[in-house]
Design an enzyme around this catalytic site. Structure first.
Site, PDB file in Angstrom:
ATOM      1  N   LYS A  78       0.759  -1.163   0.058  1.00 25.87           N
ATOM      2  CA  LYS A  78      -0.142   0.226  -0.014  1.00 25.87           C
ATOM      3  C   LYS A  78       1.059   1.263   0.002  1.00 25.87           C
ATOM      4  CE  LYS A  78      -4.054   2.106   2.506  1.00 25.87           C
ATOM      5  NZ  LYS A  78      -4.811   1.858   3.689  1.00 25.87           N
ATOM      6  N   SER A 158      -9.995   2.186   2.729  1.00 27.57           N
ATOM      7  CA  SER A 158      -8.987   2.840   1.687  1.00 27.57           C
ATOM      8  C   SER A 158      -7.998   1.865   0.954  1.00 27.57           C
ATOM      9  CB  SER A 158      -8.066   3.978   2.461  1.00 27.57           C
ATOM     10  OG  SER A 158      -7.498   3.347   3.451  1.00 27.57           O
ATOM     11  N   SER A 182     -10.490   0.012   6.830  1.00 28.69           N
ATOM     12  CA  SER A 182      -9.910  -0.026   5.663  1.00 28.69           C
ATOM     13  C   SER A 182      -9.254  -1.301   4.969  1.00 28.69           C
ATOM     14  CB  SER A 182      -8.948   1.109   5.479  1.00 28.69           C
ATOM     15  OG  SER A 182      -9.452   2.575   5.280  1.00 28.69           O
TER      16      SER A 182
HETATM   17  N1  GLN Z   1     -13.468   4.610   5.625  1.00 28.68           N
HETATM   18  C1  GLN Z   1     -12.805   5.252   6.881  1.00 28.68           C
HETATM   19  C2  GLN Z   1     -12.197   6.787   6.646  1.00 28.68           C
HETATM   20  O1  GLN Z   1     -12.456   7.044   5.738  1.00 28.68           O
HETATM   21  C3  GLN Z   1     -11.679   4.285   7.433  1.00 28.68           C
HETATM   22  C4  GLN Z   1     -10.520   4.609   6.690  1.00 28.68           C
HETATM   23  C5  GLN Z   1      -9.525   3.709   7.128  1.00 28.68           C
HETATM   24  O2  GLN Z   1      -9.718   2.761   7.876  1.00 28.68           O
HETATM   25  N2  GLN Z   1      -8.097   4.232   6.714  1.00 28.68           N
HETATM   26  O3  GLN Z   1     -11.784   7.359   7.616  1.00 28.68           O
END
Ligand code: GLN
Length: 495
Positions: A78, A158, A182
């Site tokens: 990532k 994400s 995410s």
């Molecule tokens: N979708 C969540 C956010 O936008 C979680 C993102 C994540 O876990 N990095 O914060």
């Protein structure tokens, strides 16, 4: 040999050790798959030459006979992980061209184990999002499509590039990070396994920070066994991360016996949302039946503060983000705005941040600055911290009553279409995390396991939430669920 990119880590490990295949052959197959995958936009940077160099070194090490499990295994990383000399931009324009001078602890451990890096993976900007659409690179695309439709779907976010890459066989496995879901939500959207370890199990050093009290790195893999192998490679205390725990790391793979007789699994009634699709209800009930048939005891439990989790998360995560992102000011790294005549340092900061951060990141920075400001700190930030304590206590009470793990849906729906939420209220996107954020707020381990398809042929996942530091037991329950569900479907290759 073609098709090697479709192997699991466990199978590839055995074939590498028996010399049936070489790491170079395996890496060449993955490099070819990556090269032909541009339509999925899973990779932001490809590193095929570096991968081949690492594969050659891995073959030499395999030849000596005592290579670690991940030796010669090609992975995607990532973009949030700093990799020395290779672009690490958190999918943000503000870090355009940033090549770190150092390597994150997680990736250091992977390369020390002999793993091979195929490239960097797309994601939401600074890991803020649930659909990959906040990425400065443009969204990664889900390899899965609805039956009879060629509409592009989100791989989730994400860690959407990681999910698309693993699901589409563009690597054997990938790293992800999970601040509110995410790893688990994109895993569920793409039919793969994703593990968010206990907070502190895996070092955060060298991972670009979003919300430091919630962020945790973990594996995204094709099977539960692969996640166990991967987690063993990256877990452990790190003196460079003061929040990493000095605890022994068990052998997670050895714990996968599939025997869950006598385990007590809780179903939290607060996760039965109004308007939840019947398919998700059924998936959940079927999952409970599978665990019961495998000898577990299924009990109803209550996590009374669940409904406050999402609002608390969307105060706390932006608060921490606004502070973590203060360092991007055009002075030290990445993008710096060009100034007009007569403008000074303040204009430089403001213009750099306005140009470099996308709209979702700007929204979070503003919310964070607001909830931390003197007049609103008690009303929002302090209150959200209190809610967090209550949510943690809900889980402690359930575990103290003898429950070993909690079963919930991973997401409230299957993957949705890219662009479908473009005009929606941002809160609609935030609702994607309704089943996952509680786990981050409480610092617990969670795993998403694919267990079925919806009526349109898209994968759906269930989540198991474990006790703190009990990833081994949680993964064994996930393994039993995986065995019973027998999910083997793959997306038809169209890219
Ligand atoms: N979708 C969540 C956010 O936008 C979680 C993102 C994540 O876990 N990095 O914060």
């Amino acid at each position: 040999m073609s098709g090697l990119n479709t192997l699991t880590i466990a199978d590839a490990r055995d074939k590498l050790r028996s010399k049936e295949i070489s790491a170079v052959e395996l890496t060449e197959a993955c490099n070819a798959a990556v090269a032909g995958s541009d339509a999925l936009k899973a990779y932001s940077v490809k590193t095929p030459e570096m991968a081949l160099e690492q594969a050659k070194a891995a073959d030499a090490r395999l030849g000596q006979g005592d290579a670690p499990d991940l030796c010669g295994i090609p992975l995607g990383i990532k973009d949030l992980f700093c990799t020395k000399g290779v672009e690490s931009q958190a999918a943000s324009n503000i870090l355009a061209g940033f090549k770190p001078e150092y390597e994150s602890t997680v990736t250091t451990k992977l390369w020390d184990s002999g793993a091979v890096m195929l490239g960097k993976l797309n994601m939401d900007e600074f890991a803020m999002g649930s659909s990959n659409e906040t990425s400065a690179y443009g969204a990664a695309v889900n390899p899965w499509r609805r039956q009879g439709s060629d509409a592009a779907l989100t791989p989730g976010g994400s860690s959407g590039g990681s999910a698309a890459a693993v699901s589409g066989d563009l690597c054997l496995a990938a790293t992800g990070t999970d601040t509110g879901g995410s790893i688990r939500q994109p895993a569920a959207f793409t039919g793969i396994v994703g593990v968010k370890p206990t907070y502190g199990r895996v070092s955060r050093w060298g991972i670009i920070a979003f919300a430091s009290s919630l962020d945790q790195a973990g594996p995204m893999t094709k099977t539960v066994r692969d996640s166990a192998i991967f987690l063993n490679a990256i877990a452990g205390h790190d003196a460079k991360d003061s929040t990493s725990a000095d605890m022994a790391v068990p052998d997670f793979e050895a714990a996968l016996t599939g025997d869950i007789r006598g385990r007590k699994i809780g179903l939290p009634k607060e996760y039965r949302l109004d308007g939840m699709p019947a398919e998700i209800e059924k998936l959940w009930a079927d999952g409970a039946d599978m665990l019961r048939d495998a000898g577990a005891e299924i009990v109803d439990v209550s996590l009374p503060h669940t409904k406050y989790a999402l609002p608390a998360y969307y105060v706390l995560a932006p608060a921490e983000a606004s502070s973590n992102l203060a360092r991007y000011d055009g002075v030290r790294y990445g993008h710096r705005a060009k100034l007009q005549k007569g403008e000074g340092i303040h204009e430089m900061y403001a213009r750099t941040r306005a140009e470099g951060f996308g709209p979702e990141v700007q929204r979070r920075v503003m919310i964070g600055a607001y909830v931390l400001s003197a007049g609103f700190y008690d009303a929002y930030y302090r209150r959200a911290q209190r809610v967090r304590t209550l949510i943690k206590k809900d889980f402690e009470d359930v575990y103290a009553s003898g429950v070993d793990a909690i079963l919930t849906p991973a997401t409230p729906s299957a993957a949705f279409g890219l662009g479908e939420m473009a005009d929606a209220d941002p809160v609609k996107m935030y609702l994607n995390d309704v089943f996952t954020v509680t786990v981050n707020l409480a610092g617990l381990p969670g795993v998403s396991v694919p267990t079925g398809l919806d009526s349109q042929g898209l994968p759906l996942g269930l989540q198991l939430i474990g006790k703190p530091w009990e990833e081994a037991d949680m993964l064994n329950t996930a393994y039993a669920l995986e065995q019973s569900a027998g999910f083997v479907s793959k997306a038809d290759k169209w890219w």
